[in-house]
Design an enzyme around this catalytic site. Structure first.
Site, PDB file in Angstrom:
ATOM      1  N   VAL A 196      71.044   1.464  11.439  1.00  0.00           N
ATOM      2  CA  VAL A 196      71.250   2.889  11.217  1.00  0.00           C
ATOM      3  C   VAL A 196      72.707   3.144  10.852  1.00  0.00           C
ATOM      4  O   VAL A 196      73.614   2.560  11.459  1.00  0.00           O
ATOM      5  CB  VAL A 196      70.891   3.713  12.478  1.00  0.00           C
ATOM      6  CG1 VAL A 196      71.084   5.199  12.220  1.00  0.00           C
ATOM      7  CG2 VAL A 196      69.457   3.424  12.926  1.00  0.00           C
ATOM      8  N   LYS A 197      72.893   4.006   9.865  1.00  0.00           N
ATOM      9  CA  LYS A 197      74.241   4.458   9.524  1.00  0.00           C
ATOM     10  C   LYS A 197      74.436   5.845  10.111  1.00  0.00           C
ATOM     11  O   LYS A 197      73.624   6.739   9.914  1.00  0.00           O
ATOM     12  CB  LYS A 197      74.415   4.500   8.005  1.00  0.00           C
ATOM     13  CG  LYS A 197      75.767   5.041   7.539  1.00  0.00           C
ATOM     14  CD  LYS A 197      75.855   5.002   6.022  1.00  0.00           C
ATOM     15  CE  LYS A 197      77.124   5.659   5.506  1.00  0.00           C
ATOM     16  NZ  LYS A 197      77.224   5.599   4.018  1.00  0.00           N
ATOM     17  N   SER A 198      75.520   6.023  10.869  1.00  0.00           N
ATOM     18  CA  SER A 198      75.781   7.295  11.512  1.00  0.00           C
ATOM     19  C   SER A 198      77.271   7.585  11.447  1.00  0.00           C
ATOM     20  O   SER A 198      78.007   6.945  10.696  1.00  0.00           O
ATOM     21  CB  SER A 198      75.278   7.265  12.961  1.00  0.00           C
ATOM     22  OG  SER A 198      75.304   8.551  13.534  1.00  0.00           O
TER      23      SER A 198
ATOM     24  N   ASP B 208      80.450   1.435   7.123  1.00  0.00           N
ATOM     25  CA  ASP B 208      80.008   1.579   5.735  1.00  0.00           C
ATOM     26  C   ASP B 208      80.968   2.583   5.109  1.00  0.00           C
ATOM     27  O   ASP B 208      80.717   3.777   5.061  1.00  0.00           O
ATOM     28  CB  ASP B 208      78.567   2.083   5.673  1.00  0.00           C
ATOM     29  CG  ASP B 208      78.028   2.105   4.244  1.00  0.00           C
ATOM     30  OD1 ASP B 208      78.597   1.410   3.389  1.00  0.00           O
ATOM     31  OD2 ASP B 208      77.044   2.820   3.988  1.00  0.00           O
TER      32      ASP B 208
END
Length: 293
Positions: free
Chosen positions: A202-204, A251
């Site tokens: 997951v990107k958060s 990211d």
């Protein structure tokens, strides 16, 4: 469906006991097949279990963002220092040399722009094309609390279902609307939902309060978005805090390709992520490398 009455916020995240990885370095992915785990082992450095993803997929929503006017001039020189490239198939085919050996996280959704409702997206890349492009992961936004929340969840679910057939992991990217609070409560909700529907990572976003609990409550790896451009030291401090509190990588886009010296910056960020170097020392590394590339 769970009873909605009497819901209480979680309190016991077992911060003194890391989640058992059962012999596989990538959190929450020990029970998948060899091919999917092999791709994850390219996305995350097997020695550290962490990753520096270089994000330059901004144009699918924003057009030629500052620093991305010419991908061949701004991004290609950075590739050798990145663990993963996060981009669209159009940019990949048009500007990225096919001789590179850096894994691709492929943006697989489209359908909106900065001029419209961002959450109104659809899956735009067929699994066959992702395979043709050699993608190591497929990525889609998940907009919890937005107008098209349901549609975004189903987009991610579709990628998970199709990717599972071919051993391609899915990255769920937590999109945040203008009216949504960027806090522990929201990101705990969004990241946990992403993991519950089957996202492999997951990107958060990093938040100062409660980020360690966000990571502990998400059973798969979290990588943080770089967000808006920050001064170099602040960007390095954000990366350090995130990794120290449980993130598995970054990211980053604007905080790398809009830096005064992007090549030096991506190396400094990588040093923080993979060795947990102190931000001040990483900044010194950046200054030593700056202008010498």
């Amino acid at each position: 469906m769970a009873d909605m009455d009497g819901i209480k916020d979680g309190k016991d995240f077992g911060l003194d006991r890391p989640q058992d990885k059962e012999g596989f370095i990538i959190k929450g992915n020990a029970h998948y097949d060899w091919g999917l785990k092999n791709r994850l082992s390219r996305l995350f450095n097997p020695k550290t279990g962490r990753t520096v993803m270089l994000a330059f997929d901004h144009g699918y929503l924003q057009g030629p963002t500052s620093g991305l006017e010419r991908i061949d001039l701004s991004i290609v020189p950075l590739i050798e220092h990145a663990d993963v490239l996060m981009c669209t198939r159009g940019i990949l085919r048009a500007t990225i040399p096919p001789t590179i050996n850096v894994p691709i996280a492929l943006r697989a959704t489209a359908g909106s722009s900065v001029l419209t409702e961002l959450s109104n997206e659809a899956v735009s890349v067929d699994i066959d094309d992702a395979i043709r492009l050699g993608a190591c992961a497929m990525a889609s936004q998940i907009y919890i609390g937005a107008e098209y929340e349901h549609k975004s969840i189903m987009n991610v679910s579709k990628l998970i279902n199709e990717g599972q057939r071919y051993g391609i992991p899915t990255l769920a990217v937590t999109g945040v609307g203008k009216e949504m609070a960027r806090d522990e409560r929201y990101f705990s909700l969004a990241t946990r939902i992403a993991a519950e529907i089957g996202a492999h990572y997951v990107k958060s976003y990093f938040v100062e309060e409660g980020f360690e609990r966000i990571c502990a409550g998400c059973p798969v790896p979290i990588v943080i978005a770089g967000g808006k451009k920050l001064p170099e030291l602040e960007a390095l401090e954000m990366a350090y805090k995130a990794i120290d509190q449980g993130a598995a990588g970054v990211d980053m886009g604007r905080n790398i390709f809009q830096a005064d010296d992007p090549v030096a910056m991506i190396q400094a960020v990588s040093h923080v992520v993979h060795t947990l170097e102190a931000p001040e020392k990483a900044l010194q590394m950046y200054n030593d490398l700056k202008g010498g590339n």
